[in-house]
Design an enzyme around this catalytic site. Sequence first.
Site, PDB file in Angstrom:
ATOM      1  N   LYS A   1      49.921  63.917  73.409  1.00 48.50           N
ATOM      2  CA  LYS A   1      50.398  65.307  73.406  1.00 48.50           C
ATOM      3  C   LYS A   1      51.871  65.285  73.048  1.00 48.50           C
ATOM      4  O   LYS A   1      52.569  64.305  73.308  1.00 48.50           O
ATOM      5  CB  LYS A   1      50.239  65.918  74.799  1.00 48.50           C
ATOM      6  CG  LYS A   1      50.220  67.420  74.787  1.00 48.50           C
ATOM      7  CD  LYS A   1      48.844  67.934  74.415  1.00 48.50           C
ATOM      8  CE  LYS A   1      48.769  69.427  74.367  1.00 48.50           C
ATOM      9  NZ  LYS A   1      47.367  69.892  74.260  1.00 48.50           N
TER      10      LYS A   1
ATOM     11  N   ASP B   1      48.828  73.864  69.895  1.00 49.81           N
ATOM     12  CA  ASP B   1      48.638  74.158  71.322  1.00 49.81           C
ATOM     13  C   ASP B   1      49.449  75.445  71.562  1.00 49.81           C
ATOM     14  O   ASP B   1      49.707  76.181  70.601  1.00 49.81           O
ATOM     15  CB  ASP B   1      49.118  72.995  72.202  1.00 49.81           C
ATOM     16  CG  ASP B   1      48.649  73.116  73.644  1.00 49.81           C
ATOM     17  OD1 ASP B   1      47.483  72.815  73.926  1.00 49.81           O
ATOM     18  OD2 ASP B   1      49.455  73.543  74.512  1.00 49.81           O
TER      19      ASP B   1
ATOM     20  N   GLY C   1      45.274  85.481  79.148  1.00 50.55           N
ATOM     21  CA  GLY C   1      45.982  85.186  77.897  1.00 50.55           C
ATOM     22  C   GLY C   1      45.465  86.072  76.780  1.00 50.55           C
ATOM     23  O   GLY C   1      44.442  86.769  76.937  1.00 50.55           O
ATOM     24  N   PHE C   2      46.167  86.118  75.698  1.00 47.75           N
ATOM     25  CA  PHE C   2      45.556  86.564  74.448  1.00 47.75           C
ATOM     26  C   PHE C   2      46.184  85.749  73.333  1.00 47.75           C
ATOM     27  O   PHE C   2      47.001  86.233  72.548  1.00 47.75           O
ATOM     28  CB  PHE C   2      45.685  88.069  74.163  1.00 47.75           C
ATOM     29  CG  PHE C   2      44.867  88.434  72.947  1.00 47.75           C
ATOM     30  CD1 PHE C   2      43.488  88.471  73.035  1.00 47.75           C
ATOM     31  CD2 PHE C   2      45.456  88.615  71.711  1.00 47.75           C
ATOM     32  CE1 PHE C   2      42.714  88.714  71.905  1.00 47.75           C
ATOM     33  CE2 PHE C   2      44.685  88.854  70.574  1.00 47.75           C
ATOM     34  CZ  PHE C   2      43.315  88.908  70.680  1.00 47.75           C
ATOM     35  N   GLY C   3      45.845  84.475  73.314  1.00 47.07           N
ATOM     36  CA  GLY C   3      46.323  83.574  72.273  1.00 47.07           C
ATOM     37  C   GLY C   3      45.129  83.066  71.506  1.00 47.07           C
ATOM     38  O   GLY C   3      44.046  83.666  71.511  1.00 47.07           O
ATOM     39  N   ASN C   4      45.339  81.922  70.886  1.00 46.07           N
ATOM     40  CA  ASN C   4      44.318  81.333  70.041  1.00 46.07           C
ATOM     41  C   ASN C   4      42.996  81.129  70.791  1.00 46.07           C
ATOM     42  O   ASN C   4      41.924  81.491  70.311  1.00 46.07           O
ATOM     43  CB  ASN C   4      44.898  79.994  69.539  1.00 46.07           C
ATOM     44  CG  ASN C   4      43.961  79.262  68.653  1.00 46.07           C
ATOM     45  OD1 ASN C   4      43.447  79.848  67.707  1.00 46.07           O
ATOM     46  ND2 ASN C   4      43.710  78.006  68.968  1.00 46.07           N
ATOM     47  N   VAL C   5      43.098  80.588  72.014  1.00 42.81           N
ATOM     48  CA  VAL C   5      41.878  80.241  72.756  1.00 42.81           C
ATOM     49  C   VAL C   5      41.174  81.503  73.271  1.00 42.81           C
ATOM     50  O   VAL C   5      39.955  81.663  73.111  1.00 42.81           O
ATOM     51  CB  VAL C   5      42.204  79.277  73.921  1.00 42.81           C
ATOM     52  CG1 VAL C   5      40.960  78.980  74.734  1.00 42.81           C
ATOM     53  CG2 VAL C   5      42.814  77.989  73.378  1.00 42.81           C
TER      54      VAL C   5
ATOM     55  N   TRP D   1      41.310  84.502  72.142  1.00 39.59           N
ATOM     56  CA  TRP D   1      40.746  85.252  71.009  1.00 39.59           C
ATOM     57  C   TRP D   1      39.356  84.728  70.631  1.00 39.59           C
ATOM     58  O   TRP D   1      38.399  85.500  70.471  1.00 39.59           O
ATOM     59  CB  TRP D   1      41.739  85.138  69.834  1.00 39.59           C
ATOM     60  CG  TRP D   1      41.204  85.512  68.503  1.00 39.59           C
ATOM     61  CD1 TRP D   1      40.875  86.772  68.094  1.00 39.59           C
ATOM     62  CD2 TRP D   1      40.945  84.634  67.401  1.00 39.59           C
ATOM     63  NE1 TRP D   1      40.429  86.720  66.796  1.00 39.59           N
ATOM     64  CE2 TRP D   1      40.460  85.430  66.343  1.00 39.59           C
ATOM     65  CE3 TRP D   1      41.076  83.258  67.198  1.00 39.59           C
ATOM     66  CZ2 TRP D   1      40.096  84.888  65.115  1.00 39.59           C
ATOM     67  CZ3 TRP D   1      40.723  82.728  65.977  1.00 39.59           C
ATOM     68  CH2 TRP D   1      40.237  83.533  64.954  1.00 39.59           C
TER      69      TRP D   1
HETATM   70  P1  NDP Z   1      48.707  80.455  72.455  1.00 39.81           P
HETATM   71  O1  NDP Z   1      50.161  80.212  72.369  1.00 39.81           O
HETATM   72  O2  NDP Z   1      47.961  80.864  71.233  1.00 39.81           O
HETATM   73  O3  NDP Z   1      48.388  81.533  73.585  1.00 39.81           O
HETATM   74  C1  NDP Z   1      48.821  81.412  74.902  1.00 39.81           C
HETATM   75  C2  NDP Z   1      48.549  82.737  75.590  1.00 39.81           C
HETATM   76  O4  NDP Z   1      48.795  82.611  76.981  1.00 39.81           O
HETATM   77  C3  NDP Z   1      49.437  83.863  75.085  1.00 39.81           C
HETATM   78  O5  NDP Z   1      48.706  85.053  75.073  1.00 39.81           O
HETATM   79  C4  NDP Z   1      50.539  83.901  76.135  1.00 39.81           C
HETATM   80  O6  NDP Z   1      51.186  85.160  76.228  1.00 39.81           O
HETATM   81  C5  NDP Z   1      49.733  83.623  77.381  1.00 39.81           C
HETATM   82  N1  NDP Z   1      50.533  83.100  78.476  1.00 39.81           N
HETATM   83  C6  NDP Z   1      51.506  82.166  78.454  1.00 39.81           C
HETATM   84  N2  NDP Z   1      51.994  81.962  79.677  1.00 39.81           N
HETATM   85  C7  NDP Z   1      51.292  82.771  80.491  1.00 39.81           C
HETATM   86  C8  NDP Z   1      51.328  83.014  81.881  1.00 39.81           C
HETATM   87  N3  NDP Z   1      52.186  82.381  82.677  1.00 39.81           N
HETATM   88  N4  NDP Z   1      50.461  83.931  82.392  1.00 39.81           N
HETATM   89  C9  NDP Z   1      49.589  84.587  81.589  1.00 39.81           C
HETATM   90  N5  NDP Z   1      49.528  84.391  80.267  1.00 39.81           N
HETATM   91  C10 NDP Z   1      50.372  83.513  79.734  1.00 39.81           C
HETATM   92  O7  NDP Z   1      48.081  79.117  73.052  1.00 39.81           O
HETATM   93  P2  NDP Z   1      46.573  78.618  73.002  1.00 39.81           P
HETATM   94  O8  NDP Z   1      45.636  79.757  73.072  1.00 39.81           O
HETATM   95  O9  NDP Z   1      46.452  77.657  71.892  1.00 39.81           O
HETATM   96  O10 NDP Z   1      46.495  77.762  74.341  1.00 39.81           O
HETATM   97  C11 NDP Z   1      46.152  78.350  75.591  1.00 39.81           C
HETATM   98  C12 NDP Z   1      45.703  77.267  76.552  1.00 39.81           C
HETATM   99  O11 NDP Z   1      44.569  76.578  76.001  1.00 39.81           O
HETATM  100  C13 NDP Z   1      46.730  76.170  76.848  1.00 39.81           C
HETATM  101  O12 NDP Z   1      46.540  75.717  78.173  1.00 39.81           O
HETATM  102  C14 NDP Z   1      46.328  75.051  75.880  1.00 39.81           C
HETATM  103  O13 NDP Z   1      46.785  73.796  76.316  1.00 39.81           O
HETATM  104  C15 NDP Z   1      44.824  75.170  75.948  1.00 39.81           C
HETATM  105  N6  NDP Z   1      44.095  74.594  74.835  1.00 39.81           N
HETATM  106  C16 NDP Z   1      44.384  74.953  73.553  1.00 39.81           C
HETATM  107  C17 NDP Z   1      43.648  74.416  72.514  1.00 39.81           C
HETATM  108  C18 NDP Z   1      43.857  74.850  71.119  1.00 39.81           C
HETATM  109  O14 NDP Z   1      43.052  74.445  70.268  1.00 39.81           O
HETATM  110  N7  NDP Z   1      44.844  75.664  70.791  1.00 39.81           N
HETATM  111  C19 NDP Z   1      42.606  73.416  72.759  1.00 39.81           C
HETATM  112  C20 NDP Z   1      42.332  73.161  74.154  1.00 39.81           C
HETATM  113  C21 NDP Z   1      43.080  73.735  75.137  1.00 39.81           C
HETATM  114  P3  NDP Z   1      52.535  85.415  75.402  1.00 39.81           P
HETATM  115  O15 NDP Z   1      52.211  85.132  73.960  1.00 39.81           O
HETATM  116  O16 NDP Z   1      52.835  86.843  75.671  1.00 39.81           O
HETATM  117  O17 NDP Z   1      53.525  84.436  75.967  1.00 39.81           O
HETATM  118  O1  2IT Z   2      44.481  70.649  74.393  1.00 43.48           O
HETATM  119  C1  2IT Z   2      43.898  70.443  73.314  1.00 43.48           C
HETATM  120  O2  2IT Z   2      42.791  69.865  73.277  1.00 43.48           O
HETATM  121  C2  2IT Z   2      44.516  70.916  72.070  1.00 43.48           C
HETATM  122  N1  2IT Z   2      45.559  71.534  72.124  1.00 43.48           N
HETATM  123  C3  2IT Z   2      43.880  70.589  70.759  1.00 43.48           C
HETATM  124  C4  2IT Z   2      44.173  69.183  70.351  1.00 43.48           C
HETATM  125  C5  2IT Z   2      43.728  68.817  68.964  1.00 43.48           C
HETATM  126  O3  2IT Z   2      44.127  67.712  68.546  1.00 43.48           O
HETATM  127  O4  2IT Z   2      43.011  69.558  68.309  1.00 43.48           O
END
Ligand code: NDP
Ligand code: 2IT
Length: 445
Positions: free
Chosen positions: A124, A164, A235-239, A241
């Site tokens: 990481k 991430d 959340g509303f990020g990548n995961v 969604w």
């Molecule tokens: P993003 O940056 O796309 O989204 C993160 C989301 O979480 C945003 O909506 C953010 O809001 C919100 N957020 C951040 N801090 C807080 C908090 N304290 N309370 C509530 N909401 C919060 O990240 P990802 O979707 O990529 O990642 C989300 C989680 O999934 C992480 O734990 C990551 O490690 C895990 N993950 C991601 C993978 C991937 O492929 N991307 C794979 C496996 C796990 P705002 O934008 O307003 O800050």
């Molecule tokens: O936590 C995770 O598994 C990720 N952020 C994705 C890692 C990756 O290499 O696709």
Amino acid sequence: MNVDKLMIDLEKKHPGEVEYLQAVKEVLESIEEVYNQNPQFEAAGIIERLVEPDKIITFKVPWVDDQGKAHVNLGYRVQFNNAIGPYKGGIRFHPSVNLSSLKFLGFEQIFKNSLTTLPMGGAKGGSDFNPKGKSQQEIMRFCHSFMLQLWKNLGPDTDVPAGDIGVGGREVGYMFGMHKKLTGEHTGVFTGKGRNWGGSLIRPEATGFGAVYFAQEMLKAQGETLEGKIATVSGFGNVSWGAIRKLNQLGAKVMTISGPDGYIYDPDGISGEKIDYLLELRASNQDIAKPYSYEFSNAQFHEGKRPWEVKCDLAFPCAIQNELDENDAKNLVKNGCKVVSEGANMPCVPEAIDIFLENKVLYGPGKAANAGGVATSGLEQTQNAMKLSWPAEEVEEKLRQIMINIHDACAKYGKESDGYINYMKGANIAGFIKVANAMLDQGVI
Ligand code: NDP
Ligand code: 2IT
């Protein structure tokens, strides 16, 4: 192995690394019995070697903002273990990033990647850079500077990063671009690349899709389906969604999303054009909660609160570590929640997990439930190596099958005498055994 003694020693060596120690303790407690039944592990010092990263790279990342002012952030890559394949794992840009959070994430990644059955080690990386409110040019300059420091440590057979928190397709593009310029090579050194230059067609949604497939498998094992179920998502990020889209496709209704400032409850459900609207807000770097509640008038914004107080059948914590505490877990159980599937890494505190296990909630730990993201990264690496591109349907079918296999591996090692499946224990044991055996085969190195 004596878990208490090991933890005391680790705490002495790494004082204050709270998240890292939390992640290690959970794994050690789950594997203790299996470990002690296999004296070859103890003789080879497997656990002492596994809990320390192979290598930690730290560096400064200087960059200049749009006003011409210089800034310095800290950058890291934690290459944890490459027994079963090249280092693999995301890069996080978030102000909370420090060595402890990246060590916890790298450690978890070892077992997660092992569970996918693909040849990927654990790593990481990231920076305490906060992308919020930054212009496109500032993000580009930061990503380029970050890569100028890190590129020598990466390679398609050495270490393959991805996204991430705070790192999506745009940031991967900038980092890949600088790597390509410095090496003169266009290789699969990153995953989550653009769809028209080597990226897997469903990598952005794969983690969320996978977390829903995992929940579907947990329900299926109890003779149930997702159809008609009520879900809360954080959340509303990548995961989030991806999870929300797949939940809607499979007949569930999603009531919440959240941010660090609070959550939105939409009694009409979050689907279709509402998801598109949220994506537009996100792309323009705006806060999403308030505009959403103005646009869709039935929706309510609960400032400073978390979505776990809402009645639901299924909970999907998809934001960040330790976002669901003991009280949240009690609320979920009281309200009849049957399934918790972790889209995020370590979103539930240990006391919350204990409550889920005591109450026989179907609890899918992140290293299993969110493994669909890295699994699809593994598929992207394969496509890059073969110089081929698979259609989206083919990748999704492979992802679905991988999630079924992960579920079954967890069930195999986690089934208790009353039939309840402790997926946390199962995931930790199944993930560990493969890595430990590879380490045994390769000797003490
Ligand atoms: P993003 O940056 O796309 O989204 C993160 C989301 O979480 C945003 O909506 C953010 O809001 C919100 N957020 C951040 N801090 C807080 C908090 N304290 N309370 C509530 N909401 C919060 O990240 P990802 O979707 O990529 O990642 C989300 C989680 O999934 C992480 O734990 C990551 O490690 C895990 N993950 C991601 C993978 C991937 O492929 N991307 C794979 C496996 C796990 P705002 O934008 O307003 O800050
Ligand atoms: O936590 C995770 O598994 C990720 N952020 C994705 C890692 C990756 O290499 O696709």
